[in-house]
Each structure stands twice: as structure tokens, then as C-alpha cells.
Write an enzyme that holds these catalytic residues in place. Structure first.
Site, mmCIF file in Angstrom:
data_model
loop_
_atom_site.group_PDB
_atom_site.id
_atom_site.type_symbol
_atom_site.label_atom_id
_atom_site.label_comp_id
_atom_site.label_asym_id
_atom_site.label_seq_id
_atom_site.Cartn_x
_atom_site.Cartn_y
_atom_site.Cartn_z
ATOM 1 N N ARG A 179 -75.767 -12.988 -4.128
ATOM 2 C CA ARG A 179 -76.726 -12.731 -3.165
ATOM 3 C C ARG A 179 -77.370 -11.456 -3.113
ATOM 4 O O ARG A 179 -78.659 -11.369 -3.272
ATOM 5 C CB ARG A 179 -76.250 -13.148 -1.817
ATOM 6 N N ILE A 180 -76.768 -10.293 -3.081
ATOM 7 C CA ILE A 180 -77.193 -9.062 -3.273
ATOM 8 C C ILE A 180 -78.121 -8.955 -4.383
ATOM 9 O O ILE A 180 -79.160 -8.299 -4.706
ATOM 10 C CB ILE A 180 -76.319 -8.047 -2.782
ATOM 11 N N ASP B 94 -72.833 -11.038 -15.550
ATOM 12 C CA ASP B 94 -72.230 -12.016 -14.514
ATOM 13 C C ASP B 94 -71.478 -13.195 -15.228
ATOM 14 O O ASP B 94 -72.360 -14.074 -15.577
ATOM 15 C CB ASP B 94 -73.042 -12.468 -13.416
ATOM 16 N N ARG C 99 -68.104 -1.022 -3.292
ATOM 17 C CA ARG C 99 -66.882 -0.465 -2.469
ATOM 18 C C ARG C 99 -66.542 0.771 -3.005
ATOM 19 O O ARG C 99 -66.711 0.886 -4.142
ATOM 20 C CB ARG C 99 -65.692 -1.478 -2.647
ATOM 21 N N ASP D 64 -73.038 5.062 -1.280
ATOM 22 C CA ASP D 64 -72.941 4.841 0.071
ATOM 23 C C ASP D 64 -71.717 4.388 0.657
ATOM 24 O O ASP D 64 -71.281 4.203 1.742
ATOM 25 C CB ASP D 64 -73.888 3.664 0.594
ATOM 26 N N GLU E 96 -62.919 6.435 4.079
ATOM 27 C CA GLU E 96 -63.723 6.277 5.156
ATOM 28 C C GLU E 96 -63.216 6.358 6.364
ATOM 29 O O GLU E 96 -62.331 5.583 6.603
ATOM 30 C CB GLU E 96 -64.627 5.032 4.736
ATOM 31 N N HIS F 51 -72.082 4.708 4.462
ATOM 32 C CA HIS F 51 -71.854 3.413 4.413
ATOM 33 C C HIS F 51 -72.801 2.570 5.321
ATOM 34 O O HIS F 51 -72.490 2.039 6.333
ATOM 35 C CB HIS F 51 -70.385 3.083 4.844
ATOM 36 N N GLY G 70 -75.516 0.928 4.059
ATOM 37 C CA GLY G 70 -76.375 -0.098 3.255
ATOM 38 C C GLY G 70 -76.834 -1.248 4.085
ATOM 39 O O GLY G 70 -77.727 -1.683 4.006
ATOM 40 N N ALA G 71 -75.996 -1.789 4.869
ATOM 41 C CA ALA G 71 -76.229 -3.193 5.462
ATOM 42 C C ALA G 71 -76.647 -2.546 6.986
ATOM 43 O O ALA G 71 -76.761 -3.654 7.815
ATOM 44 C CB ALA G 71 -75.026 -3.933 5.653
#
Length: 327
Positions: free
Chosen positions: A153-154, A174, A238, A262, A267, A286, A288-289
Site C-alpha cells: 500500500r505504501i 516485489d 523499520r 525515520d 528507539e 519515527h 512518518g505516519a
């Protein structure tokens, strides 16, 4: 019937809390997302919504009433799905809820790398060197090649933004997407058979695959050497994907032109994190979302999943269909 208690480990959008409460749930708020704080409260809870907290053996075995785990996001590497299945606990997540936000953030990283925005800002505002402007000549994105590893999706959103919006050539690897299907994404994506091909040919490389054991440390010094000296690495997948010591070395030696990260192996990052001393690096915590829109979509998706579950309905994003429901 006892009201289901749902443990929340991180801050969530107000609309999500209101939606969960409207479903009849009692919300329990952890003091922090640290495992020790979550463990202190999980024992009486029927469900947990986790974001940064790993839900593995220590927590699962401390939660005799736990029936469902909801991941506030798409990645599932922080959840022991096997143990949850064994214990009869359903696992769900929110694939796609953050796709727009993360793809846009990757494009922002690419633009900042291409235009030298951050060092130019520092030179002007902190050092007062307007005359240094010639040092920060950048590059156009039109005609450059973006390499995407993983067209989920991303990856698909990113391909559309880069190819249609910025006129970039997009290549991707992919194994689950055919060359014909790739041509239908955005302005047309060209398939490559290996990740190494993507890394060798692209001007910008961005990873968007699941964080499987095989991908841990995949981006190491030898693979970074496959990239063009003028190329850039972006990681919003990740932290474990990248061997951070190898990336630091590659940046210091000029093996690649730069990187934007990111996510990190540890973390929160430690105060003396050596990678932050590397040149030509953009680092963000972190985020990004972390947009209001993405956060709303994510928690509202989970609220609906939890409503379905406790009403005995089929889950839309069930990860482990083999789990046995608890009586």
C-alpha cells in the site's frame, strides 16, 4: 455481561477514544508505553491497542483475560503472533491507514535530500551565511530514478506520487507483483527481479517490505556499495533493516551521497548515538505516519475492528485466522 476493558499504551486521537467508548468499552490508559508500565495493568484487560510497545511473551503471559491485540499501525514485527494464536488471542492491525502519510513523508525526505534544504537552512539561520548559497545547489527530481523495494500500500502510493507528480522514473522489486501489474501503478513502474538491481540502478532507494527475519540487517556495507555514489537511501520501514554501523561508514567514506532515516534499531535513540555524527544524514524520530489524518484513520479502524470482535462479527484485518476463540 462484563464491560470489556481495553488497554491503550500510547496517545490516540480523541475521535478514536470517543468511538471506543461509544462501543461500550472501558478504556484503561497505561502510564507509558514501557513494557513494565503496560504489564502493570494488562492483567485485567480484555484487549490491548499497542503502538510502540512490543506485545510479546512477557505481556501475553501476564494477561489471562486478553482476547484481542490491536496494532496501531501496519507492522506486526512487535507482536508474537504465534504465541497469541496458541493462547487463543486474535490479532488485528490497520494496513493502509498510514499509507498516504508515510508516502508523503518519503517524498519530503527525497525533496530535502535533493535540494539540500536542511543544511542550507542551518547555514542561513544559524551561521548567517547567505553567501554560502552556491554550496547548496541541488538536483531536480524529474527524470531521476526512484527505486522501491516492496509495492504494498505504501509503495504503490509512493510510486504514484513520484511518477505522476514529480515525473520520476520508478523501478521496483516485489516478487508478489507482476511486471504487467506494475505497469498499471502510477505512471508505470518497471519491474526488477532483485533488490540488488534496484539499489544499483536507482538515484533514491526506499524500502517498504514487511520486517521479516530475512530483512534484518539487509542494508549492509556491501549492498550500500552497489549503489551509485550519487544515490540516496531512505528508510521509513523499520530500523532493523539497516546495519547502522555500516551506513555510518558508507556516509563517512562517500560510498553514497546521503541518507534519510525515520526509524532506528533502538528507539528512543540513545543520546550518544554514533550514526547521528555521520555526514549528509537526515534523521527524524519515527514520525512518518504521525499526521492527524493518519492517526484518526488508524484508531477508527481499530475501534471498528474491536467492535466487530466483541459483537462476534468477522474481523476485516484479522492476522491469525487460526486462533481459537476463548469461551
Amino acid at each position: 455481561m462484563r464491560v470489556p476493558k481495553i488497554l491503550i499504551t500510547n496517545r490516540i486521537s480523541r475521535c478514536g477514544a470517543e468511538s471506543l467508548e461509544a462501543c461500550g468499552f472501558e478504556l484503561v490508559w497505561s502510564k507509558s508505553n514501557a513494557v513494565s508500565d503496560v504489564k502493570a495493568q494488562i492483567g485485567t484487560c480484555d484487549g490491548i491497542i499497542a503502538r510502540m510497545t512490543p506485545v510479546r511473551e512477557e505481556l501475553i503471559k501476564s494477561a489471562p483475560r486478553l482476547k484481542i491485540i490491536g496494532m496501531h499501525g501496519a507492522g506486526l514485527d512487535g507482536i508474537d503472533i504465534g504465541l497469541a494464536t496458541q493462547k487463543g488471542i486474535a490479532v488485528t492491525h490497520t494496513p493502509g491507514a498510514n499509507a498516504i502519510s508515510v508516502a508523503e513523508n518519503v517524498m519530503g525526505m527525497i525533496l530535502n535530500l535533493a535540494k539540500n534544504t536542511i543544511p542550507a537552512d542551518y547555514a542561513l539561520r544559524v551561521e548567517g551565511q547567505f553567501g554560502a548559497r552556491d554550496r547548496f545547489a541541488g538536483h531536480e527530481l524529474a527524470g531521476k530514478t526512484l527505486g522501491i523495494v516492496g509495492l504494498g500500500r505504501i509503495g504503490r502510493k509512493l510510486a504514484g506520487m513520484a511518477g505522476c507528480g514529480f515525473e520520476m522514473k520508478v523501478i521496483a522489486c516485489d516478487p508478489y507483483v507482476s511486471a504487467e501489474a506494475m505497469q498499471e501503478i502510477g505512471a508505470g513502474v518497471e519491474k526488477r527481479e532483485s533488490i540488488e538491481e534496484v539499489m544499483a540502478q536507482a538515484d533514491y532507494v526506499s524500502f517498504h517490505t514487511p520486517m521479516t527475519p530475512e530483512m534484518a540487517g539487509f542494508v549492509n556495507y556491501d549492498r550500500l556499495r552497489l549503489m551509485k555514489p550519487s544515490a540516496y537511501l531512505i528508510n521509513e520501514m523499520r530500523g532493523a533493516l539497516v546495519n547502522e554501523a555500516d551506513l555510518k561508514r558508507a556516509l563517512e567514506e562517500g560510498v553514497i551521497a546521503g541518507a534519510a532515516l525515520d526509524v532506528f534499531g533502538q528507539e528512543p535513540t540513545p543520546p550518544d548515538f554514533g550514526l547521528f555524527q555521520a555526514p549528509n544524514l537526515i534523521a527524524t524520530p519515527h514520525i512518518g505516519a504521525s499526521t492527524y489524518e493518519s492517526m484518526d484513520r488508524t484508531i477508527l479502524t481499530l475501534a471498528e475492528e474491536f467492535r466487530r470482535f466483541f459483537n462476534g462479527e468477522e474481523l476485516k484485518y484479522l492476522v491469525n485466522p487460526d486462533y481459537q476463540k476463548q469461551e
